[in-house]
Every structure is written in C-alpha cells, then in structure tokens.
Scaffold this active site. Sequence first.
Site, PDB file in Angstrom:
ATOM      1  N   CYS A   1      18.396 -37.464   4.615  1.00 45.67           N
ATOM      2  CA  CYS A   1      18.114 -38.407   3.523  1.00 45.67           C
ATOM      3  C   CYS A   1      16.628 -38.571   3.316  1.00 45.67           C
ATOM      4  O   CYS A   1      16.093 -39.686   3.420  1.00 45.67           O
ATOM      5  CB  CYS A   1      18.782 -39.741   3.797  1.00 45.67           C
ATOM      6  SG  CYS A   1      20.349 -39.815   2.990  1.00 45.67           S
TER       7      CYS A   1
ATOM      8  N   GLY B   1      18.052 -35.979  -0.379  1.00 44.71           N
ATOM      9  CA  GLY B   1      19.246 -36.747  -0.019  1.00 44.71           C
ATOM     10  C   GLY B   1      19.234 -38.123  -0.676  1.00 44.71           C
ATOM     11  O   GLY B   1      20.230 -38.565  -1.254  1.00 44.71           O
TER      12      GLY B   1
ATOM     13  N   LYS C   1      14.064 -16.341  -0.779  1.00 49.37           N
ATOM     14  CA  LYS C   1      14.888 -16.534  -1.976  1.00 49.37           C
ATOM     15  C   LYS C   1      15.471 -15.198  -2.443  1.00 49.37           C
ATOM     16  O   LYS C   1      16.597 -15.142  -2.942  1.00 49.37           O
ATOM     17  CB  LYS C   1      14.064 -17.217  -3.066  1.00 49.37           C
ATOM     18  CG  LYS C   1      13.783 -18.683  -2.693  1.00 49.37           C
ATOM     19  CD  LYS C   1      12.771 -19.342  -3.586  1.00 49.37           C
ATOM     20  CE  LYS C   1      12.590 -20.809  -3.196  1.00 49.37           C
ATOM     21  NZ  LYS C   1      11.409 -21.420  -3.818  1.00 49.37           N
TER      22      LYS C   1
ATOM     23  N   GLY D   1      11.475 -30.551  -6.703  1.00 58.53           N
ATOM     24  CA  GLY D   1      11.519 -31.949  -7.147  1.00 58.53           C
ATOM     25  C   GLY D   1      12.733 -32.644  -6.568  1.00 58.53           C
ATOM     26  O   GLY D   1      13.734 -32.005  -6.271  1.00 58.53           O
TER      27      GLY D   1
HETATM   28  N1  LIG Z   1      12.112 -31.161  -2.177  1.00 62.04           N
HETATM   29  C1  LIG Z   1      12.284 -30.114  -2.978  1.00 62.04           C
HETATM   30  O1  LIG Z   1      11.717 -30.035  -4.060  1.00 62.04           O
HETATM   31  C2  LIG Z   1      13.211 -28.999  -2.562  1.00 62.04           C
HETATM   32  C3  LIG Z   1      13.488 -27.946  -3.473  1.00 62.04           C
HETATM   33  C4  LIG Z   1      14.403 -26.943  -3.092  1.00 62.04           C
HETATM   34  C5  LIG Z   1      14.973 -26.974  -1.826  1.00 62.04           C
HETATM   35  N2  LIG Z   1      14.642 -27.994  -0.955  1.00 62.04           N
HETATM   36  C6  LIG Z   1      15.238 -28.002   0.365  1.00 62.04           C
HETATM   37  O2  LIG Z   1      16.048 -29.178   0.492  1.00 62.04           O
HETATM   38  C7  LIG Z   1      16.016 -29.645   1.852  1.00 62.04           C
HETATM   39  C8  LIG Z   1      15.598 -31.116   1.870  1.00 62.04           C
HETATM   40  O3  LIG Z   1      14.309 -31.226   1.280  1.00 62.04           O
HETATM   41  P1  LIG Z   1      13.546 -32.639   1.265  1.00 62.04           P
HETATM   42  O4  LIG Z   1      12.350 -32.445   0.407  1.00 62.04           O
HETATM   43  O5  LIG Z   1      14.494 -33.731   0.970  1.00 62.04           O
HETATM   44  O6  LIG Z   1      13.102 -32.720   2.794  1.00 62.04           O
HETATM   45  P2  LIG Z   1      12.681 -34.059   3.612  1.00 62.04           P
HETATM   46  O7  LIG Z   1      12.088 -35.054   2.656  1.00 62.04           O
HETATM   47  O8  LIG Z   1      11.917 -33.591   4.786  1.00 62.04           O
HETATM   48  O9  LIG Z   1      14.096 -34.671   4.082  1.00 62.04           O
HETATM   49  C9  LIG Z   1      14.859 -34.147   5.110  1.00 62.04           C
HETATM   50  C10 LIG Z   1      15.423 -35.322   5.909  1.00 62.04           C
HETATM   51  O10 LIG Z   1      16.382 -34.824   6.863  1.00 62.04           O
HETATM   52  C11 LIG Z   1      16.082 -35.417   8.143  1.00 62.04           C
HETATM   53  N3  LIG Z   1      16.626 -34.589   9.215  1.00 62.04           N
HETATM   54  C12 LIG Z   1      15.995 -33.665   9.995  1.00 62.04           C
HETATM   55  N4  LIG Z   1      16.879 -33.103  10.870  1.00 62.04           N
HETATM   56  C13 LIG Z   1      18.068 -33.684  10.632  1.00 62.04           C
HETATM   57  C14 LIG Z   1      19.354 -33.546  11.202  1.00 62.04           C
HETATM   58  N5  LIG Z   1      19.595 -32.687  12.199  1.00 62.04           N
HETATM   59  N6  LIG Z   1      20.363 -34.307  10.722  1.00 62.04           N
HETATM   60  C15 LIG Z   1      20.142 -35.219   9.740  1.00 62.04           C
HETATM   61  N7  LIG Z   1      18.928 -35.403   9.170  1.00 62.04           N
HETATM   62  C16 LIG Z   1      17.917 -34.640   9.595  1.00 62.04           C
HETATM   63  C17 LIG Z   1      14.573 -35.515   8.139  1.00 62.04           C
HETATM   64  O11 LIG Z   1      14.102 -36.384   9.142  1.00 62.04           O
HETATM   65  P3  LIG Z   1      12.638 -36.031   9.774  1.00 62.04           P
HETATM   66  O12 LIG Z   1      11.681 -36.179   8.649  1.00 62.04           O
HETATM   67  O13 LIG Z   1      12.476 -37.045  10.861  1.00 62.04           O
HETATM   68  O14 LIG Z   1      12.711 -34.611  10.267  1.00 62.04           O
HETATM   69  C18 LIG Z   1      14.336 -36.046   6.723  1.00 62.04           C
HETATM   70  O15 LIG Z   1      14.541 -37.433   6.658  1.00 62.04           O
HETATM   71  C19 LIG Z   1      15.050 -28.724   2.596  1.00 62.04           C
HETATM   72  O16 LIG Z   1      15.789 -27.742   3.296  1.00 62.04           O
HETATM   73  C20 LIG Z   1      14.226 -28.101   1.488  1.00 62.04           C
HETATM   74  O17 LIG Z   1      13.735 -26.816   1.841  1.00 62.04           O
HETATM   75  C21 LIG Z   1      13.806 -29.001  -1.293  1.00 62.04           C
END
Ligand SMILES: NC(=O)c1ccc[n+]([C@@H]2O[C@H](COP(=O)([O-])OP(=O)(O)OC[C@H]3O[C@@H](n4cnc5c(N)ncnc54)[C@H](OP(=O)(O)O)[C@@H]3O)[C@@H](O)[C@H]2O)c1
Length: 339
Positions: A10, A14, A222, A319
Amino acid sequence: MEHRVALLGCGNVGKALVGILARKRDHLKARYGVDVKLTYVGDIRCGSTMNPRGLDEEKVLEGLAAGKLPDPFGTIPLEEVIRLSGATIVADATPTNLATGEPGLYHARSALSSGAHFVTTSKGPFAVAAAELEETAKKNGLSFRYEGAVMSGTPLIRLIREDLAGCSIESVEGILNGTTNYMLSRMEEGLSYDEALREAQDLGYAEADPTADVEGFDPAVKLCVLSWVAFGVELKVSQVDRTGISGLTSKHVQRAKMEGRSVKLIASIHMDGGEVKAKVSPVEVPREHPLFGVRGALNAATITTDHLGKVTISGPGAGRDETAQALLSDIISVAKTKI
Ligand SMILES: NC(=O)c1ccc[n+]([C@@H]2O[C@H](COP(=O)([O-])OP(=O)(O)OC[C@H]3O[C@@H](n4cnc5c(N)ncnc54)[C@H](OP(=O)(O)O)[C@@H]3O)[C@@H](O)[C@H]2O)c1
C-alpha cells in the site's frame, strides 16, 4: 458478480487503488455488473486489516494516511489470509526485485495455488518465472494478469493480447521508460545530461540511484514481458542487447535535432529465424517515425502486425492513479472472464 480482493502493498499504487475503489464502487456495479469488495489490505510498513464482508475503504485510507492499520502484518501465511478473507483475487502492488522476483513471486505462487486469481503491477514475478506462473494459473483455471508491468495503465498488454487477437505480431518498438525520455527531451532543449538527470530526480521521475533507467535495465525487463505476451517466448534480461543513455551528451542530442532527428531510447523486439531478438538502445529517429513526437515522460509503442500494419499506442508510463488503473482493469477483466 461479487469479487473479493486482497491487496498487498500500500504505497503509491496500492493506496491509489483503495481510493479508486472507494470512488468507483457504484460505477463498477452499474457499468460492468461487478461488485469489487476489498476484504484484506496488507502492507509491510503500515500493517494489515481484514473483513470478509468488505472493508470500509475510507477507514483503510485513514489508517494508511496515519501509517497504521489495525493489525500487524505477516503473522499469518498468505494462503491463510486468502482463506480467511475469502479473497477471489490477490492484487499485488509491492516493490519490484528483478533478481529474485520477490515479494511478488511468493504472492503469485501462494494466490495461484490457493484458488485466487493474481494481478500485479510488479515486473519482478515476470522477470523470474513468467512461464511457471502462466502454467500454474492455466492448470488451476485462474488468471495471472500484469497490465501495469509495462506502460502503467496504458493498455499495451491488453491491446496485443486481446484487441489484436488474430493478427500475427511481427515486432514491437517502443519508448517504455518515461524517465529517460524526459531527460532526452530536456537535453534536446539544451540541458546537459547531469542537469536533465537532476531535474528528473527532483520531479520524482528518477530514483536516487538512476541505474535501472539510464542503463536501460527497466525497458529491457519490459521487453521480457512483451516477448512473452507477443511471441509466447520466455526471455531473460541478460538476453537483451542493452545500451542506456549514460554515454550520450546534449551535444549529440542537439546535433541530431539540427539534422531533423530526435534521439529516443528505443526498446524493440522481433522474431528472427525462430529466435526472439530484443534490443534497447538510443536511436536517432527521423521526423516521419511514429515515435518521433513522443516527448517528456510519456510512453508509446508501435506494434507491427500482418493484418493491420502498424498500430501505435501512447499514454502515461507511470503514476499512482495511472498504475492503479492497470490493477483495476485487470480486476474487471478477471471478473468478466469465464475461464
Ligand atoms: N509508481 C509507479 O508509477 C509504477 C508504475 C508501474 C509499475 N509500478 C510498480 O508497482 C509496484 C508498486 O509501486 P509503488 O510506486 O506503489 O511502490 P511503493 O510506493 O514503494 O509501495 C510499495 C509498498 O509495498 C510495501 N511492501 C514491501 N514489501 C512488502 C511485502 N512483502 N508485503 C506487503 N507490502 C510490502 C512497501 O513497504 P516498504 O516501503 O517498507 O518497503 C510499500 O509500502 C512496484 O513493483 C512498481 O515497480 C509502479
């Protein structure tokens, strides 16, 4: 039809999904006949919360904003979480680890072996075990979906897999990394490489360690996803011929501009004599090229097909809401699919 979703991770994505589900419940019911209930939310940083009858998303958002959900995280195995929450879909938005695929890989294996569909925005599970996960899903009559792994919510994967059904894909060529495209656009406008990188970091496009972007690892992974989707071939990152943009100077980029071309980090893939050839490298594309005008953090891809010729799609490649939209569209697809 009711679908109960267990959400893991989250952070940016999330949290955005929880917000979208809160706002769109009525729309999803009216438009698609799908009642999406969030029954579990778990995040390693914020804790967890479960209600098999459906969580109140507003309360979950309050808990996430405070950094504290009611229960601790990780005290029961995911298989048990799925059983107790009645989850029919596990949605994964945890960080990507390209070497191990974790934690998404554990989430995928647990979901697909416990009777739950699995949707993710992480490229991790894919980089390590694409074929295995697709096979397990198929064997168990479940879906494994990952629209957000490439071009965020811009539906490139669905376009290839579903909308171009019946076409043979000859090649896919794209700008699949928004950070480097942003940097190259700014270098075209006169910034040095270091200035463009610093600006991308200030805007949150580039990480503090920009290696995955500027050395082309991110678009290379990708391409591994696209290799599977377009050609059904499992490709490893090490098999991608990869050059990033770190060797480029603004002088190079501006010289190309003066000559009517634009430097782009192009990720391309095609079949050659039964073998997949995948490449990431800076290319000077001419004005008439479909990717010439793609500027800033935008992503785009051109798919060359037998029946339709070239089809180009462009849109956001990152995003919070944009990537949560990928999870949502996967959830709706799962709900509408009769496997
Ligand atoms: N943001 C984008 O624009 C984007 C675009 C395409 C794809 N993605 C992909 O989408 C995913 C999420 O991105 P995000 O930007 O939301 O990342 P984020 O902000 O780092 O969120 C991930 C969350 O998951 C938590 N987490 C880590 N290990 C976990 C586990 N084992 N079980 C449950 N929660 C856990 C993290 O906690 P900690 O911070 O304490 O580790 C963090 O709160 C990534 O794989 C990313 O590559 C993101």
